[in-house]
Motif scaffolding. Structure first.
Motif, PDB file in Angstrom:
ATOM      1  N   ASN A  20      41.637  35.491  45.602  1.00 29.14           N
ATOM      2  CA  ASN A  20      41.839  36.048  44.229  1.00 29.14           C
ATOM      3  C   ASN A  20      42.148  34.782  43.262  1.00 29.14           C
ATOM      4  OD1 ASN A  20      40.976  38.645  44.457  1.00 29.14           O
ATOM      5  ND2 ASN A  20      42.913  39.309  45.186  1.00 29.14           N
ATOM      6  N   ARG A  21      42.503  33.824  43.688  1.00 26.95           N
ATOM      7  CA  ARG A  21      43.081  32.548  42.981  1.00 26.95           C
ATOM      8  C   ARG A  21      41.721  31.919  42.265  1.00 26.95           C
ATOM      9  NH1 ARG A  21      46.461  28.706  46.258  1.00 26.95           N
ATOM     10  NH2 ARG A  21      44.468  27.924  46.971  1.00 26.95           N
ATOM     11  N   THR A  22      41.903  31.546  41.091  1.00 25.25           N
ATOM     12  CA  THR A  22      41.150  30.719  40.298  1.00 25.25           C
ATOM     13  C   THR A  22      41.717  30.094  39.036  1.00 25.25           C
ATOM     14  OG1 THR A  22      38.971  31.225  39.228  1.00 25.25           O
ATOM     15  CG2 THR A  22      40.236  32.739  38.652  1.00 25.25           C
ATOM     16  N   TYR A  23      40.879  29.287  38.452  1.00 29.90           N
ATOM     17  CA  TYR A  23      41.393  28.261  37.714  1.00 29.90           C
ATOM     18  C   TYR A  23      40.600  28.253  36.066  1.00 29.90           C
ATOM     19  CZ  TYR A  23      43.776  26.827  41.656  1.00 29.90           C
ATOM     20  OH  TYR A  23      44.509  26.823  42.910  1.00 29.90           O
TER      21      TYR A  23
ATOM     22  N   PHE B 101      45.138  17.193  23.895  1.00 28.56           N
ATOM     23  CA  PHE B 101      45.767  17.568  25.112  1.00 28.56           C
ATOM     24  C   PHE B 101      44.793  18.617  26.091  1.00 28.56           C
ATOM     25  CE2 PHE B 101      47.050  21.112  22.000  1.00 28.56           C
ATOM     26  CZ  PHE B 101      46.856  22.161  22.958  1.00 28.56           C
ATOM     27  N   GLU B 102      45.078  18.516  27.166  1.00 22.43           N
ATOM     28  CA  GLU B 102      44.536  19.514  28.212  1.00 22.43           C
ATOM     29  C   GLU B 102      45.573  20.184  29.074  1.00 22.43           C
ATOM     30  OE1 GLU B 102      40.988  17.606  30.528  1.00 22.43           O
ATOM     31  OE2 GLU B 102      41.737  16.018  29.832  1.00 22.43           O
ATOM     32  N   LEU B 103      45.081  21.374  29.447  1.00 21.57           N
ATOM     33  CA  LEU B 103      45.876  22.521  30.311  1.00 21.57           C
ATOM     34  C   LEU B 103      45.099  22.840  31.383  1.00 21.57           C
ATOM     35  CD1 LEU B 103      47.539  24.460  27.267  1.00 21.57           C
ATOM     36  CD2 LEU B 103      48.348  22.066  28.412  1.00 21.57           C
ATOM     37  N   LEU B 104      45.716  22.976  32.633  1.00 20.97           N
ATOM     38  CA  LEU B 104      44.985  23.517  33.652  1.00 20.97           C
ATOM     39  C   LEU B 104      45.870  24.732  34.015  1.00 20.97           C
ATOM     40  CD1 LEU B 104      43.112  23.623  36.001  1.00 20.97           C
ATOM     41  CD2 LEU B 104      44.725  22.179  37.536  1.00 20.97           C
ATOM     42  N   VAL B 105      45.196  25.776  34.102  1.00 20.22           N
ATOM     43  CA  VAL B 105      45.718  27.139  34.102  1.00 20.22           C
ATOM     44  C   VAL B 105      45.201  27.962  35.498  1.00 20.22           C
ATOM     45  CG1 VAL B 105      45.957  29.571  33.157  1.00 20.22           C
ATOM     46  CG2 VAL B 105      45.689  27.751  31.538  1.00 20.22           C
ATOM     47  N   GLU B 106      46.211  28.585  36.319  1.00 22.19           N
ATOM     48  CA  GLU B 106      46.144  29.219  37.330  1.00 22.19           C
ATOM     49  C   GLU B 106      46.334  30.587  37.300  1.00 22.19           C
ATOM     50  OE1 GLU B 106      47.116  28.028  41.810  1.00 22.19           O
ATOM     51  OE2 GLU B 106      48.622  29.228  40.900  1.00 22.19           O
ATOM     52  N   THR B 107      45.204  31.219  37.723  1.00 20.09           N
ATOM     53  CA  THR B 107      45.527  32.850  37.587  1.00 20.09           C
ATOM     54  C   THR B 107      44.990  33.584  38.951  1.00 20.09           C
ATOM     55  OG1 THR B 107      45.151  34.876  36.149  1.00 20.09           O
ATOM     56  CG2 THR B 107      43.331  33.286  36.554  1.00 20.09           C
ATOM     57  N   SER B 108      45.021  35.104  38.958  1.00 19.50           N
ATOM     58  CA  SER B 108      44.487  35.656  40.105  1.00 19.50           C
ATOM     59  C   SER B 108      43.462  36.531  39.353  1.00 19.50           C
ATOM     60  CB  SER B 108      45.494  36.672  40.842  1.00 19.50           C
ATOM     61  OG  SER B 108      46.294  35.606  41.441  1.00 19.50           O
TER      62      SER B 108
ATOM     63  N   ASN C 180      38.175  27.909  43.996  1.00 18.98           N
ATOM     64  CA  ASN C 180      38.169  29.327  43.804  1.00 18.98           C
ATOM     65  C   ASN C 180      38.975  29.546  45.075  1.00 18.98           C
ATOM     66  OD1 ASN C 180      37.318  30.403  41.386  1.00 18.98           O
ATOM     67  ND2 ASN C 180      35.312  29.988  41.857  1.00 18.98           N
ATOM     68  N   GLY C 181      39.753  30.671  45.092  1.00 19.22           N
ATOM     69  CA  GLY C 181      40.442  30.877  46.447  1.00 19.22           C
ATOM     70  C   GLY C 181      39.652  31.426  47.422  1.00 19.22           C
ATOM     71  N   THR C 182      39.945  31.328  48.899  1.00 15.84           N
ATOM     72  CA  THR C 182      39.336  32.088  49.674  1.00 15.84           C
ATOM     73  C   THR C 182      40.484  32.570  50.996  1.00 15.84           C
ATOM     74  OG1 THR C 182      39.420  29.809  51.164  1.00 15.84           O
ATOM     75  CG2 THR C 182      37.588  30.265  49.676  1.00 15.84           C
TER      76      THR C 182
END
Length: 487
Positions: A403-406, A461-468, A396-398
């Motif tokens: 605000n960044r998270t996954y 399949f697997e997907l890694l997603v990044e968001t805020s 998690n973002g610092t």
């Protein structure tokens, strides 16, 4: 008269309810553990309610954009719908709604406090807005007639609201246009010779009116047929291949929202509950009182069943898919299922192992694993086999990236190898929502589905997603890493 449980908790036992903890009373630091009360009904009664088309519609409306921003409107709607579907319409009174939903005391006097009537007017407005906009394609409509609070479920997109004339005001009373009303209307006469100069003009005018009537009829019929064709095409065409694989006619599908109460307990105690303890319930029995937490509140977390608003929204979206209606689907709370259930069914698991321990059954097959520590917000995604420029761990973002998270999407075979399992999980609620949004965005997921397609089916399949994360809400998402596996 309220029973003992209603006096203590403001709710009826054995019912499917949303708790006020949705918006207040729960520490927001608990990330994806923040939730709403889902149910405490016996499994049979709860499943009968969940399977009702009327209840699924009520749930979709309650989690819609027009209602979910309010703390009380969804509770109001679900309460009256629940009571009506349970055969308790006689209990849907202004007095009871005031005490159950608006926390008024047992001496609440509706004549002096009009909060129920005020919210009822707002709820009717929100229902109209939903069915005119977001829910325009719903096969059924919910209305709450003026002058009362008992909901009605009406079939068809073009319905008129039934009204309770015993209490409706004169201004609200409108007569439907029926042959009887037309017959009772005052007769209007016209001097025909004054129209277009006599009988010849009248003859021409009649034919013009006939022609216009036929033309309008043909246009209306063509429009109706086109609208019906578009609706049928929409209902019959699959959203994308994942849903066709998960919602099969010959195999049950379980939708399993997260157990947010478990996440709260783990955050409070610092003890991460493994699947074995969760499955046999020993973590509930062995838990002792905690500093600053009364035994009553601890028992509430043990007994009540909470899930997140995000999981409710995702479940609502799943129930709107064309494939959902044709499949024997069930919505089951995480504490109510067993390993055998997952062996014999397709499954959609919402939340990570922190709040849905059944996800850990598939850990050995996953490259992107969500790991948790006893410290709040110290979770991270472990990338077990990084490739190219990928990171080993995604935190998690610092600071500048606070605000960044996954989130992670996992699509793989079921435990028996016959069906399929979809896991939608995130480090917090915003990340879980971002993962779901990625799946439901047909344009964004099409490239992934093309890569996963093989001989008419899909590879794992697997997907890694990044968001805020902004206020526990995801603001856009992007896929930053993928994995595809042989079938």
């Amino acid at each position: 008269m309220l029973n003992r449980r209603e006096q203590l908790h403001g709710e009826r036992p054995g019912k499917f309810r949303i708790s006020a903890d949705d918006a207040a009373g729960v520490d927001p630091r608990f990330s994806d553990a923040v939730g709403v009360l889902v149910d405490e009904a016996p499994i049979l009664e709860r499943e009968e309610l969940l399977s009702r088309q009327e209840w699924q519609l009520a749930w979709r409306v309650a989690t819609s954009k027009r209602l979910c921003k309010s703390e009380l409107l969804p509770k109001f709607l679900l309460y009256v719908c629940e009571q009506h579907l349970a055969g308790n319409s006689h209990e849907i009174t202004e007095q009871r709604i005031g005490t159950q939903i608006f926390n008024r005391g047992t001496d609440y006097n509706p004549g002096e406090d009009n909060i129920v009537r005020s919210y009822a007017r707002l709820l009717r407005k929100r229902l109209d807005e939903y069915f005119e906009g977001e829910g325009r394609d719903e096969p059924m409509r919910i209305v709450i007639p003026r002058g009362g609070y008992v909901p009605a479920f009406l079939d068809g997109p073009e319905v008129q609201e039934p009204k309770s004339y015993t209490q409706a005001s004169v201004e609200e009373t409108e007569l439907p246009i029926t042959p009887e009303v037309v017959a009772a209307a005052p007769e209007v006469t016209v001097d025909e010779d004054a129209v277009s100069g006599g009988s010849e003009s009248r003859w021409r005018l009649s034919w013009v009116l006939v022609f216009l009537g036929l033309l309008l009829g043909l246009l209306a019929s063509a429009g109706w047929l086109a609208a019906r064709s578009m609706l049928e095409e929409k209902e019959q065409s699959p959203a994308h291949a994942i849903w066709a694989q998960l919602f099969q006619r010959n195999r049950n599908t379980l939708i399993v929202p997260a157990d947010s109460g478990l996440g709260i307990l783990q955050n409070l105690t610092g003890h991460l509950v493994p699947l074995e303890e969760y499955a046999n319930g020993t973590y509930l029995i062995d838990m002792k009182s905690l500093p600053g937490l009364s035994i009553e509140n601890l028992n509430d977390l043990r007994r009540q069943r909470y899930t997140s608003v995000v999981d409710l929204n995702i479940t609502s979206m799943l129930t709107r898919l064309p494939e959902f209606a044709a499949n024997p689907s069930k919505i089951r709370y995480a504490r109510s299922i067993t390993t055998e259930d997952l062996k014999s069914s397709n499954a959609i698991l919402l939340g990570s192992s922190h709040t849905n321990p059944w996800v850990s059954l598939f850990d050995k097959k996953l490259n992107f694993k969500l790991e948790y520590t006893p410290e709040i917000n110290q979770s991270f995604v472990l990338n077990q086999h990084p490739v190219n420029a990928e990171q080993k761990m995604y935190f998690n973002g610092t600071d500048a990236t606070a605000n960044r998270t996954y989130g992670v999407i996992d699509y793989m075979p079921s435990l028996d190898g016959v069906g399929h399992v979809l896991i939608i999980q995130g480090l917090n609620m915003a990340a879980t929502q971002a993962a779901a949004d990625t799946l439901f965005n047909a344009n964004g997921i099409n490239t992934i589905l093309q890569q996963a397609s093989s001989n008419g089916s899909l590879k794992s399949f697997e997907l890694l997603v990044e968001t805020s994360s902004i206020g526990a809400t995801a603001s856009g998402a992007q896929i930053i890493a993928t994995r595809f596996y042989p079938q």
